[in-house]
Design a protein around this motif. Structure first.
Motif, PDB file in Angstrom:
ATOM      1  N   ALA A  90      81.699 -26.462-115.727  1.00 23.62           N
ATOM      2  CA  ALA A  90      80.463 -25.691-115.908  1.00 23.62           C
ATOM      3  C   ALA A  90      79.960 -25.775-117.347  1.00 23.62           C
ATOM      4  O   ALA A  90      78.758 -25.913-117.598  1.00 23.62           O
ATOM      5  CB  ALA A  90      80.684 -24.244-115.496  1.00 23.62           C
ATOM      6  N   ALA A  91      80.874 -25.693-118.294  1.00 21.47           N
ATOM      7  CA  ALA A  91      80.480 -25.755-119.708  1.00 21.47           C
ATOM      8  C   ALA A  91      79.826 -27.089-120.033  1.00 21.47           C
ATOM      9  O   ALA A  91      78.882 -27.156-120.839  1.00 21.47           O
ATOM     10  CB  ALA A  91      81.704 -25.536-120.594  1.00 21.47           C
ATOM     11  N   GLU A  92      80.301 -28.152-119.403  1.00 19.44           N
ATOM     12  CA  GLU A  92      79.754 -29.490-119.653  1.00 19.44           C
ATOM     13  C   GLU A  92      78.300 -29.618-119.190  1.00 19.44           C
ATOM     14  O   GLU A  92      77.578 -30.499-119.660  1.00 19.44           O
ATOM     15  CB  GLU A  92      80.621 -30.542-118.967  1.00 19.44           C
ATOM     16  N   ILE A  93      77.885 -28.765-118.256  1.00 21.27           N
ATOM     17  CA  ILE A  93      76.502 -28.828-117.775  1.00 21.27           C
ATOM     18  C   ILE A  93      75.688 -27.596-118.201  1.00 21.27           C
ATOM     19  O   ILE A  93      74.613 -27.331-117.674  1.00 21.27           O
ATOM     20  CB  ILE A  93      76.431 -29.013-116.237  1.00 21.27           C
ATOM     21  N   TYR A  97      79.240 -19.127-118.143  1.00 19.16           N
ATOM     22  CA  TYR A  97      79.811 -18.023-117.363  1.00 19.16           C
ATOM     23  C   TYR A  97      80.174 -18.504-115.961  1.00 19.16           C
ATOM     24  O   TYR A  97      79.348 -19.140-115.279  1.00 19.16           O
ATOM     25  CB  TYR A  97      78.825 -16.855-117.292  1.00 19.16           C
ATOM     26  N   THR A  98      81.407 -18.204-115.525  1.00 17.53           N
ATOM     27  CA  THR A  98      81.883 -18.695-114.233  1.00 17.53           C
ATOM     28  C   THR A  98      82.708 -17.631-113.509  1.00 17.53           C
ATOM     29  O   THR A  98      83.330 -16.777-114.149  1.00 17.53           O
ATOM     30  CB  THR A  98      82.765 -19.947-114.396  1.00 17.53           C
ATOM     31  N   LEU A 110      80.574 -19.336-108.681  1.00 20.16           N
ATOM     32  CA  LEU A 110      79.277 -18.968-109.237  1.00 20.16           C
ATOM     33  C   LEU A 110      79.295 -19.310-110.714  1.00 20.16           C
ATOM     34  O   LEU A 110      80.218 -18.926-111.441  1.00 20.16           O
ATOM     35  CB  LEU A 110      79.031 -17.473-109.039  1.00 20.16           C
ATOM     36  N   VAL A 111      78.297 -20.075-111.171  1.00 22.34           N
ATOM     37  CA  VAL A 111      78.176 -20.386-112.598  1.00 22.34           C
ATOM     38  C   VAL A 111      76.779 -19.993-113.053  1.00 22.34           C
ATOM     39  O   VAL A 111      75.821 -20.070-112.288  1.00 22.34           O
ATOM     40  CB  VAL A 111      78.456 -21.873-112.894  1.00 22.34           C
TER      41      VAL A 111
END
Length: 296
Positions: A90-93, A97-98, A110-111
């Motif tokens: 998620a951080a890469e895109i 928050y996940t 959920l991100v």
């Protein structure tokens, strides 16, 4: 006397200009600023067993997601992902928050670009996330794929949770519901489709879609009866399948991927659509849903 008239005239003009400027200033101040009705884009996507762990597909998803620029993404079937790998992914895109409760089976996740708050715990056998983002209530679901009875049980649990939320609060419920909608009944009420459904039950022992020979719509009907709106149907009368994609060769078309909103959120509707492009045709066996609403 002439001087007094001129003085009164200039006073009146000055007062008029002052009032006019005040009105214009108030109007400008009262007009919706670009941030007052900020659009929020939500993507819901069943990624078919975590894109099967295929690194090429995952890389292509990252590029695709970068062009879509959703604010929130609800995933279903996050197989091969752990809570730690989800955070990295998620951080890469661009999503700091996940949330993902379970790591076994086919988890939901959920991100978000915004903080995820008020996260509720869920039973281990229920694919559900209940949380809030920017004060909006999010329910991410992936209902049981096997039987309509199990889906009914799961929806009953979810609705118990929904009913604890004030009807003045704004709710979004999204995911793979594995259940067809009564709003599409006319598109399924034909011999060819019913034969495909019957054959699907034969090919997949333990699967139950038909209830006394008819498609069971109970799960989606429950949502409609409780004041939820199918965002894809809100301004459409036609039909569009959400599965299968070109990844599958069978023709058993169905619309089982939804984003629902309650009445409190329905007036904030901006746009909803499925994404069918070169990436989504083959990345998963489901097409993703997008819903855009006006954050007030």
């Amino acid at each position: 006397m002439g001087q007094q008239l001129r003085k009164c005239y200039f006073v009146k003009v000055a007062c008029f200009l002052l009032v006019a400027l005040t009105v214009l200033a108030c109007k400008k101040k009262g007009e919706p600023a670009s941030t007052e009705y900020e659009p929020i884009k939500v993507l819901s996507y069943n990624i078919y067993e975590g894109f099967r762990g295929d690194e090429t597909t995952i890389t292509n998803f990252k590029k695709w997601a970068d062009t879509l620029k959703a604010d929130v993404i609800a995933f279903q079937e996050m197989k091969y992902f752990t809570k730690a790998s989800l955070k990295t992914f998620a951080a890469e895109i661009g999503y700091p928050y996940t949330v993902m409760f379970h790591e076994s089976g086919l988890p939901v996740a959920l991100v978000s670009r915004y903080p995820i708050t008020n996260i509720k715990t869920v039973p281990s056998d229920l694919h559900l996330i209940e949380a809030q983002i920017l004060g909006y209530h999010f329910f991410v679901v992936h209902l049981n794929a096997a039987t309509y009875e199990k889906r009914q049980q799961e929806m009953s649990i979810i609705m118990d949770r929904v009913n604890k939320v004030s009807d003045k609060e704004k709710i979004l419920m999204m995911g793979d519901f594995n259940n067809m909608s009564p709003q599409d009944a006319k598109d399924y009420d034909n011999t060819a489709k019913m034969n495909l459904v019957a054959q699907s039950e034969i090919n997949n022992p333990g699967t139950k879609i038909l209830n006394n020979g008819k498609i069971d719509y109970t799960v989606i009907q429950t949502l409609l009866d409780n004041g939820f709106y199918d965002t894809w149907k809100m301004f459409r009368t036609g039909y569009e399948k959400s599965a299968p994609t070109k990844l599958r060769t069978h023709n058993n078309y169905t619309r089982i991927d939804y984003i629902f909103v309650n009445k409190a959120l329905s007036n904030d509707f901006a746009k909803s659509y499925m994404i069918k492009d070169e990436f989504t045709d083959y990345a998963s066996d489901h097409y993703p849903m997008v819903f855009i609403y006006k954050k007030r």
